[in-house]
Design a protein around this motif. Structure first.
Motif, short mmCIF file in Angstrom:
data_model
loop_
_atom_site.label_atom_id
_atom_site.label_comp_id
_atom_site.label_asym_id
_atom_site.label_seq_id
_atom_site.Cartn_x
_atom_site.Cartn_y
_atom_site.Cartn_z
N SER A 72 -28.85 -5.35 -43.25
CA SER A 72 -28.39 -6.71 -43.53
C SER A 72 -29.56 -7.57 -44.01
CB SER A 72 -27.76 -7.34 -42.29
OG SER A 72 -28.74 -7.83 -41.41
N PHE A 73 -29.25 -8.50 -44.89
CA PHE A 73 -30.29 -9.38 -45.42
C PHE A 73 -30.89 -10.25 -44.33
CE2 PHE A 73 -31.42 -13.59 -47.03
CZ PHE A 73 -32.48 -13.23 -47.86
N VAL A 74 -30.04 -10.78 -43.46
CA VAL A 74 -30.52 -11.65 -42.39
C VAL A 74 -31.43 -10.88 -41.43
CG1 VAL A 74 -29.81 -13.09 -40.43
CG2 VAL A 74 -28.52 -13.17 -42.56
N GLY A 75 -31.03 -9.67 -41.08
CA GLY A 75 -31.86 -8.85 -40.20
C GLY A 75 -33.21 -8.53 -40.82
N ARG A 76 -33.21 -8.19 -42.11
CA ARG A 76 -34.47 -7.91 -42.80
C ARG A 76 -35.35 -9.15 -42.86
NH1 ARG A 76 -31.25 -5.34 -47.08
NH2 ARG A 76 -31.77 -7.24 -48.22
N ALA A 77 -34.74 -10.31 -43.12
CA ALA A 77 -35.51 -11.54 -43.23
C ALA A 77 -36.14 -11.92 -41.88
CB ALA A 77 -34.62 -12.67 -43.73
N VAL A 78 -35.36 -11.81 -40.81
CA VAL A 78 -35.88 -12.15 -39.48
C VAL A 78 -36.97 -11.18 -39.06
CG1 VAL A 78 -35.26 -12.29 -37.03
CG2 VAL A 78 -33.79 -13.34 -38.74
N ALA A 79 -36.74 -9.88 -39.23
CA ALA A 79 -37.74 -8.88 -38.85
C ALA A 79 -39.00 -9.03 -39.70
CB ALA A 79 -37.16 -7.48 -38.98
N GLY A 80 -38.84 -9.30 -40.97
CA GLY A 80 -40.00 -9.48 -41.83
C GLY A 80 -40.81 -10.71 -41.48
N THR A 81 -40.12 -11.80 -41.15
CA THR A 81 -40.82 -13.02 -40.77
C THR A 81 -41.56 -12.84 -39.46
OG1 THR A 81 -39.15 -14.35 -41.89
CG2 THR A 81 -40.49 -15.47 -40.25
N LEU A 82 -40.89 -12.28 -38.46
CA LEU A 82 -41.55 -12.06 -37.16
C LEU A 82 -42.69 -11.05 -37.28
CD1 LEU A 82 -38.49 -12.00 -34.74
CD2 LEU A 82 -40.19 -13.80 -35.00
N GLY A 83 -42.47 -10.00 -38.06
CA GLY A 83 -43.52 -9.00 -38.24
C GLY A 83 -44.74 -9.59 -38.92
N SER A 84 -44.53 -10.40 -39.94
CA SER A 84 -45.65 -11.04 -40.64
C SER A 84 -46.39 -11.99 -39.71
CB SER A 84 -45.14 -11.82 -41.85
OG SER A 84 -44.55 -10.96 -42.78
N ALA A 85 -45.65 -12.74 -38.89
CA ALA A 85 -46.29 -13.66 -37.96
C ALA A 85 -47.14 -12.91 -36.94
CB ALA A 85 -45.23 -14.49 -37.25
N LEU A 86 -46.65 -11.78 -36.44
CA LEU A 86 -47.42 -11.01 -35.47
C LEU A 86 -48.65 -10.37 -36.09
CD1 LEU A 86 -44.62 -9.33 -33.32
CD2 LEU A 86 -46.14 -11.20 -32.68
N VAL A 87 -48.54 -9.88 -37.31
CA VAL A 87 -49.71 -9.31 -37.98
C VAL A 87 -50.75 -10.41 -38.22
CG1 VAL A 87 -50.53 -8.27 -40.14
CG2 VAL A 87 -48.49 -7.37 -39.01
N ALA B 145 -46.79 -4.07 -32.86
CA ALA B 145 -45.44 -4.66 -32.83
C ALA B 145 -45.09 -5.28 -34.18
CB ALA B 145 -45.36 -5.70 -31.73
N GLY B 146 -46.05 -5.94 -34.80
CA GLY B 146 -45.82 -6.54 -36.11
C GLY B 146 -45.53 -5.50 -37.18
N LEU B 147 -46.29 -4.41 -37.15
CA LEU B 147 -46.07 -3.35 -38.14
C LEU B 147 -44.72 -2.66 -37.93
CD1 LEU B 147 -49.65 -1.81 -38.36
CD2 LEU B 147 -48.51 -3.29 -40.02
N LEU B 148 -44.33 -2.49 -36.67
CA LEU B 148 -43.02 -1.90 -36.40
C LEU B 148 -41.89 -2.81 -36.91
CD1 LEU B 148 -43.46 -0.35 -32.85
CD2 LEU B 148 -43.09 0.86 -35.00
N LEU B 149 -42.05 -4.11 -36.73
CA LEU B 149 -41.03 -5.04 -37.25
C LEU B 149 -40.99 -5.03 -38.77
CD1 LEU B 149 -41.35 -8.05 -34.81
CD2 LEU B 149 -39.31 -6.69 -35.23
N LEU B 150 -42.16 -4.94 -39.41
CA LEU B 150 -42.17 -4.86 -40.87
C LEU B 150 -41.51 -3.57 -41.36
CD1 LEU B 150 -45.69 -6.30 -41.72
CD2 LEU B 150 -43.46 -7.36 -42.12
N LEU B 151 -41.73 -2.48 -40.64
CA LEU B 151 -41.07 -1.22 -40.98
C LEU B 151 -39.56 -1.35 -40.81
CD1 LEU B 151 -41.39 1.77 -41.74
CD2 LEU B 151 -41.55 2.27 -39.31
N ALA B 152 -39.14 -1.98 -39.73
CA ALA B 152 -37.70 -2.19 -39.50
C ALA B 152 -37.11 -3.08 -40.59
CB ALA B 152 -37.47 -2.82 -38.13
N ALA B 153 -37.89 -4.05 -41.05
CA ALA B 153 -37.40 -4.94 -42.11
C ALA B 153 -37.20 -4.18 -43.42
CB ALA B 153 -38.39 -6.09 -42.33
N SER B 154 -38.06 -3.22 -43.67
CA SER B 154 -37.92 -2.47 -44.92
C SER B 154 -36.74 -1.50 -44.89
CB SER B 154 -39.22 -1.70 -45.22
OG SER B 154 -39.40 -0.65 -44.29
N ARG B 155 -36.32 -1.13 -43.68
CA ARG B 155 -35.22 -0.17 -43.57
C ARG B 155 -33.89 -0.80 -43.14
NH1 ARG B 155 -38.05 5.11 -40.81
NH2 ARG B 155 -39.64 5.34 -42.41
N GLY B 156 -33.90 -2.11 -42.92
CA GLY B 156 -32.70 -2.78 -42.43
C GLY B 156 -31.59 -2.82 -43.46
#
Length: 80
Positions: free
Chosen positions: A43-58, A30-41
């Motif tokens: 909006s800045f806010v969407g990338r920041a939220v997905a990257g933060t949540l993905g990093s926390a899950l990893v 789940a964390g890696l999928l969120l990080l992937l979504a962050a790299s392809r997002g």
């Protein structure tokens, strides 16, 4: 209900429950999928939220349920 009380109750409930097989792999995926979504997002806010949540899950998958506190105790205890 204030945020600190909610977080405390969530942590207590998480500590009481039993692990299920493969839990860390699911959290890592789940964390890696969120990080992937962050790299392809777009909006800045969407990338920041997905990257933060993905990093926390990893990090959670790597450290386990005890988190960094247990990891630090294990490393510092091994050096003594």
């Amino acid at each position: 209900m204030d945020a600190k009380n909610f977080i405390h109750k969530a942590r207590v409930a998480d500590d009481r429950r039993a692990d299920f097989p493969g839990e860390h792999w699911v959290v890592l995926g789940a964390g890696l999928l969120l990080l992937l979504a962050a790299s392809r997002g777009r909006s800045f806010v969407g990338r920041a939220v997905a990257g933060t949540l993905g990093s926390a899950l990893v990090g959670r998958a790597a450290a386990g349920r005890g988190g960094l506190e247990r990891l630090v105790k294990a490393v510092s205890g091994a050096r003594r």
